[in-house]
Enzyme design. Structure first.
Site, PDB file in Angstrom:
ATOM      1  N   ASP A   1       0.326  -7.515   1.386  1.00  0.00           N
ATOM      2  CA  ASP A   1       0.637  -5.991   1.577  1.00  0.00           C
ATOM      3  C   ASP A   1       2.374  -5.959   1.338  1.00  0.00           C
ATOM      4  OD1 ASP A   1       0.413  -3.578   1.709  1.00  0.00           O
ATOM      5  OD2 ASP A   1      -0.455  -3.624   3.871  1.00  0.00           O
TER       6      ASP A   1
ATOM      7  N   HIS B   1       0.768  -1.152   0.050  1.00  0.00           N
ATOM      8  CA  HIS B   1       0.125  -0.011   0.047  1.00  0.00           C
ATOM      9  C   HIS B   1       0.990   1.407  -0.030  1.00  0.00           C
ATOM     10  CE1 HIS B   1       0.211  -0.164   4.544  1.00  0.00           C
ATOM     11  NE2 HIS B   1       0.221   1.219   4.334  1.00  0.00           N
TER      12      HIS B   1
ATOM     13  N   SER C   1       4.677   2.955   7.889  1.00  0.00           N
ATOM     14  CA  SER C   1       4.232   1.814   7.017  1.00  0.00           C
ATOM     15  C   SER C   1       5.476   1.339   6.103  1.00  0.00           C
ATOM     16  CB  SER C   1       3.155   1.962   6.056  1.00  0.00           C
ATOM     17  OG  SER C   1       1.836   1.526   6.858  1.00  0.00           O
TER      18      SER C   1
END
Length: 362
Positions: free
Chosen positions: A127, A96, A210
């Site tokens: 992911d 992402h 992230s």
């Protein structure tokens, strides 16, 4: 998403206050201690001071070891983090974070020079993605990845990345839980993957973290910081101290395949070999996952499941929707045996299924 990409144009001002609380032991009843209170106080306070210094030294060693392997990734107008995977310039991050982009700008730790990078491959189901520096500089420091089976509750963790665009930031916490199955929210560049075996940590994970590293005190990456829990009753605000990281075993499995062949052929994720959708009862409430199609060579076909069967339970886990089925399977592994409870023509039945591997399309 919390812990996800962060708009690059946002300017952040941060003020930090640090407080150190100490303690002292009680006084001794001996005459010698009573006659020299200052000496006794020094002796009593030395142990906690020494322990604090040792922990501080351990933190600083880990940061010196690992932070050079953590980078900042710019994707269009958004920021994320990544981890240097090898000395060829491969960097692993969240899918992402890369979204639908193919080109990126990477900034190494303690550097302001922007480096160009391109996409190697992305696997949104887990992911994870890998990008590669176009001209890797000398002295790249690949991270060391730990053994996921040795991650235990209470282990001290450090989360490294670029929260809110603040590059090379470090927060600390502990491993709060292991084996979590978490469904991500859908959003730009994120299909809402359901990921099993995640590491839960109390280390702060904020937007921009992230793709960064969750590290133990042996300077090993035990996970990739991926998202933070939110509080529905607080308008989606981040829930303090509840973050999740994809485990090292999943990282090395997926990244290794992306680097070697540009795609994932062995997902390491359990599957029934079916296409399904949520089934609704007569009150229009979710009541299971109805099988729409069965792969002829899949696990469900081998166990006798058919289109039209409504799955209501996987092992001891109730299934009332397609999402519940996906979550249940994400916590299992290919090759494991599980009892599937289902409805056929209104009758409840069971089948013992040996799970297969989720097919990949990347």
């Amino acid at each position: 998403m919390p812990g996800g990409r962060w708009p690059a144009a946002v300017a952040v001002a941060v003020a930090t206050a640090l407080t150190l609380a100490g303690c002292s032991s009680g006084s001794s009843s001996s005459a010698s201690s009573a006659s020299s209170p200052s000496a006794g106080a020094k002796q009593a306070s030395s142990a906690p001071t020494q322990g604090a210094n040792q922990l501080q030294d351990a933190y600083q060693k880990v940061i010196a070891d690992v932070l050079p392997s953590v980078v900042q990734i710019t994707t269009g107008d958004s920021l994320g983090s990544g981890i240097v995977y090898d000395d060829k310039g491969d960097i692993v991050t969240n899918a992402h974070v890369v979204g639908t982009a193919n080109t990126f700008t990477v900034t190494l730790a303690n550097s302001t020079k922007a480096l160009d990078a391109t996409l190697v491959g992305s696997y949104p189901d887990s992911d994870l993605a890998v990008i590669r520096l176009s001209s890797p500089p000398g002295g790249l420091k690949p991270a060391t990845f730990g053994d996921s089976s040795k991650v235990e509750l209470g282990q001290i963790t450090l989360a490294m990345g670029s929260p809110l665009g603040l590059s090379s930031s470090v927060t600390q916490g502990i491993v709060s839980a292991i084996g979590r199955t978490v469904s991500e929210p859908q959003g730009p560049g994120s299909p809402g993957a359901t990921i099993g075996n995640m590491v839960q940590t109390s280390a702060a994970i904020n937007p921009g973290n992230s793709g960064g590293a969750l590290v133990n005190l042996d300077s090993q990456v035990i996970g990739i910081n991926t998202l933070a829990a939110t509080e529905p009753q607080a308008n989606g605000a981040a829930a303090p101290g509840i973050g999740f990281a994809i485990p090292a075993s999943t990282i090395t499995n997926i990244a290794g395949q992306l680097i070697k062949q540009g795609k994932v052929t062995n997902s390491g994720r359990a599957a029934l070999g079916i296409t399904a959708r949520t089934s609704f009862n007569q009150q229009f409430q979710p009541a299971g996952a109805v099988i729409v199609a069965v792969s002829p060579s899949g696990a469900a076909a081998a166990a006798g499941l058919q289109p039209g069967d409504v799955i209501t339970r996987i092992g001891d886990t109730p299934v009332d929707s397609l999402n519940a089925l996906t979550t249940a399977l994400a916590s299992l592994t290919p090759g494991s045996k599980v009892t599937v409870t289902y409805l056929r023509d209104g009758n409840s039945m069971t089948a013992d299924v040996t799970l297969g591997t989720l097919e990949t399309t990347s």
